[in-house]
Design a protein around this motif. Sequence first.
Motif, PDB file in Angstrom:
ATOM      1  N   ASN A   1      -2.697  22.087 -73.491  1.00 21.69           N
ATOM      2  CA  ASN A   1      -2.407  23.080 -72.455  1.00 21.69           C
ATOM      3  C   ASN A   1      -1.207  23.923 -72.882  1.00 21.69           C
ATOM      4  OD1 ASN A   1      -3.081  24.196 -69.837  1.00 21.69           O
ATOM      5  ND2 ASN A   1      -1.133  23.354 -69.129  1.00 21.69           N
ATOM      6  N   GLY A   2      -0.234  23.263 -73.515  1.00 22.50           N
ATOM      7  CA  GLY A   2       0.798  23.970 -74.266  1.00 22.50           C
ATOM      8  C   GLY A   2       0.347  24.034 -75.710  1.00 22.50           C
ATOM      9  N   ALA A   3       0.703  25.084 -76.421  1.00 23.23           N
ATOM     10  CA  ALA A   3       0.224  25.234 -77.790  1.00 23.23           C
ATOM     11  C   ALA A   3       1.326  25.808 -78.665  1.00 23.23           C
ATOM     12  CB  ALA A   3      -1.011  26.150 -77.830  1.00 23.23           C
ATOM     13  N   SER A   4       1.398  25.313 -79.910  1.00 21.02           N
ATOM     14  CA  SER A   4       2.406  25.816 -80.839  1.00 21.02           C
ATOM     15  C   SER A   4       1.924  25.625 -82.266  1.00 21.02           C
ATOM     16  CB  SER A   4       3.749  25.096 -80.635  1.00 21.02           C
ATOM     17  OG  SER A   4       3.603  23.695 -80.803  1.00 21.02           O
TER      18      SER A   4
ATOM     19  N   THR B   1      -4.465  19.660 -84.023  1.00 22.09           N
ATOM     20  CA  THR B   1      -4.160  18.487 -83.214  1.00 22.09           C
ATOM     21  C   THR B   1      -4.054  18.895 -81.750  1.00 22.09           C
ATOM     22  OG1 THR B   1      -2.762  16.503 -83.112  1.00 22.09           O
ATOM     23  CG2 THR B   1      -1.620  18.625 -83.351  1.00 22.09           C
ATOM     24  N   GLY B   2      -3.818  17.918 -80.868  1.00 21.30           N
ATOM     25  CA  GLY B   2      -3.764  18.195 -79.435  1.00 21.30           C
ATOM     26  C   GLY B   2      -5.165  18.163 -78.830  1.00 21.30           C
ATOM     27  N   GLY B   3      -5.237  18.185 -77.507  1.00 25.04           N
ATOM     28  CA  GLY B   3      -6.516  18.050 -76.827  1.00 25.04           C
ATOM     29  C   GLY B   3      -7.558  19.062 -77.263  1.00 25.04           C
ATOM     30  N   VAL B   4      -7.166  20.327 -77.385  1.00 28.14           N
ATOM     31  CA  VAL B   4      -8.093  21.373 -77.821  1.00 28.14           C
ATOM     32  C   VAL B   4      -8.318  21.285 -79.326  1.00 28.14           C
ATOM     33  CG1 VAL B   4      -8.484  23.859 -77.982  1.00 28.14           C
ATOM     34  CG2 VAL B   4      -7.445  22.900 -75.918  1.00 28.14           C
TER      35      VAL B   4
ATOM     36  N   ALA C   1      -7.834  19.842 -91.705  1.00 28.81           N
ATOM     37  CA  ALA C   1      -7.889  18.479 -91.186  1.00 28.81           C
ATOM     38  C   ALA C   1      -7.790  18.462 -89.668  1.00 28.81           C
ATOM     39  CB  ALA C   1      -6.754  17.646 -91.795  1.00 28.81           C
ATOM     40  N   VAL C   2      -8.365  17.428 -89.080  1.00 22.90           N
ATOM     41  CA  VAL C   2      -8.213  17.147 -87.645  1.00 22.90           C
ATOM     42  C   VAL C   2      -7.419  15.850 -87.556  1.00 22.90           C
ATOM     43  CG1 VAL C   2      -9.374  16.715 -85.464  1.00 22.90           C
ATOM     44  CG2 VAL C   2     -10.412  18.276 -87.137  1.00 22.90           C
ATOM     45  N   ILE C   3      -6.197  15.938 -87.047  1.00 27.60           N
ATOM     46  CA  ILE C   3      -5.278  14.791 -87.026  1.00 27.60           C
ATOM     47  C   ILE C   3      -4.853  14.510 -85.585  1.00 27.60           C
ATOM     48  CG2 ILE C   3      -3.110  13.841 -87.887  1.00 27.60           C
ATOM     49  CD1 ILE C   3      -4.986  14.458 -90.165  1.00 27.60           C
ATOM     50  N   PRO C   4      -5.354  13.441 -84.966  1.00 23.23           N
ATOM     51  CA  PRO C   4      -4.877  13.096 -83.621  1.00 23.23           C
ATOM     52  C   PRO C   4      -3.369  12.860 -83.621  1.00 23.23           C
ATOM     53  CG  PRO C   4      -6.856  11.853 -84.167  1.00 23.23           C
ATOM     54  CD  PRO C   4      -6.397  12.522 -85.442  1.00 23.23           C
ATOM     55  N   THR C   5      -2.686  13.497 -82.710  1.00 26.38           N
ATOM     56  CA  THR C   5      -1.240  13.338 -82.655  1.00 26.38           C
ATOM     57  C   THR C   5      -0.861  12.024 -81.988  1.00 26.38           C
ATOM     58  OG1 THR C   5       0.836  14.467 -82.125  1.00 26.38           O
ATOM     59  CG2 THR C   5      -0.888  14.518 -80.440  1.00 26.38           C
ATOM     60  N   ASP C   6       0.318  11.542 -82.259  1.00 26.06           N
ATOM     61  CA  ASP C   6       0.816  10.322 -81.616  1.00 26.06           C
ATOM     62  C   ASP C   6       2.331  10.451 -81.473  1.00 26.06           C
ATOM     63  OD1 ASP C   6       1.420   7.785 -80.690  1.00 26.06           O
ATOM     64  OD2 ASP C   6      -0.145   6.836 -81.883  1.00 26.06           O
ATOM     65  N   GLU C   7       2.735  11.173 -80.440  1.00 22.34           N
ATOM     66  CA  GLU C   7       4.150  11.447 -80.241  1.00 22.34           C
ATOM     67  C   GLU C   7       4.927  10.180 -79.897  1.00 22.34           C
ATOM     68  OE1 GLU C   7       4.855  15.528 -78.302  1.00 22.34           O
ATOM     69  OE2 GLU C   7       2.799  15.030 -77.732  1.00 22.34           O
TER      70      GLU C   7
END
Length: 378
Positions: free
Chosen positions: A190-193, A307-310, A354-360
Amino acid sequence: MSRVLVLNSGSSSVKYRLLSGAERLASGMVDRIGEAGSPAADHGAALKTVATELADAGFGLDSPELTAIGHRVVHGGTTFTEPTLITEEVIKKIEELVPLAPLHNPANLAGIEVARRLRPDLPQVAVFDTAFHSTISPAAATYAIDRELAERLSIRRYGFHGTSHAYVSREAARAVDRPMGNVIVLHLGNGASASAVSAGRCLDTSMGMTPLEGLVMGTRSGDLDPAVVLYLERTGGMSPDEIDTLLNRHGGMLGLCGDNDMRAVEKRLAAGDPDAQLAFSVYCHRLRKYVGAYYAVLGTVDVIAFTGGVGENSSLVRETALAGLEALGIVVDPVRNRRGDRLISTDGAAVRVAVIPTDEELEIARQTLEVISRTNRG
């Protein structure tokens, strides 16, 4: 194995995760803090609920196996450029930064203060969203306004989503066996950077003094001619608070088509909705423009990471945002992309995608342990 409790104290919620190494032992969220009917009237009550939930899961907050608590703090300004052991002096300095993040830092501080009361014996660490971006150059950080005024009011680019960009850039470089490589990270939720990272150091990032600048987001406008704000005030008769709400809460995809959920936008897109088509085109055009800009900043690119939901779930966004960039060595394999593979570029492409799921939370836990280890060695 050391256990770290990660706390993300927001204005209306507290998210938590208990980790042992990379293993998630427990996690949850206490939300609607202060709302009527909520079990948590304030952050003190919310943290007590967290303690109860952990105890019910067999991991009491008073456990001797708990090594440290890591706290997400949104804004570290130029004061905090790395994760920091929390002391009274550190708390005072975070308080001084509240004007830069008036909605976030007070909530972060509330969580810190309650957690320190609950476990005063434990080392606690602040991990700042802005810290990863502290390595950007003065040329990237400086706005072209009066220098004295900018310095007095701390006006500059800070960047956000730093823990995500740190984690994803490192994992993406590993995925293509280039640990010291050049990475463009696209954190799309929802936020993007976006960020340009070389050898683990951030060189540029799209969010600025606040999270409003940069990419089109769910409800935030992203990049905007500053004169639009003046026009809205002088000609539109809007107050500063109304403009702030318009750009932060009613802009972006929501402002363009009435939906800030990309899944809903894509359904409307498939049905031929012209508003959804325009919103989607604006979103992907801005993404493509930043990819090109950060390619220029880096000179060469080893991998682009979504990365991120989208970013992790929308194959259509990934495909559309990178379409037409074949001359730069960026070619997405449509089958791998739709399948959601970790690497979705074609064989032999100069730039891997690449598609990398984030893990903050894992990143915060890692940084927390690094601070504790450093402190113990010192």
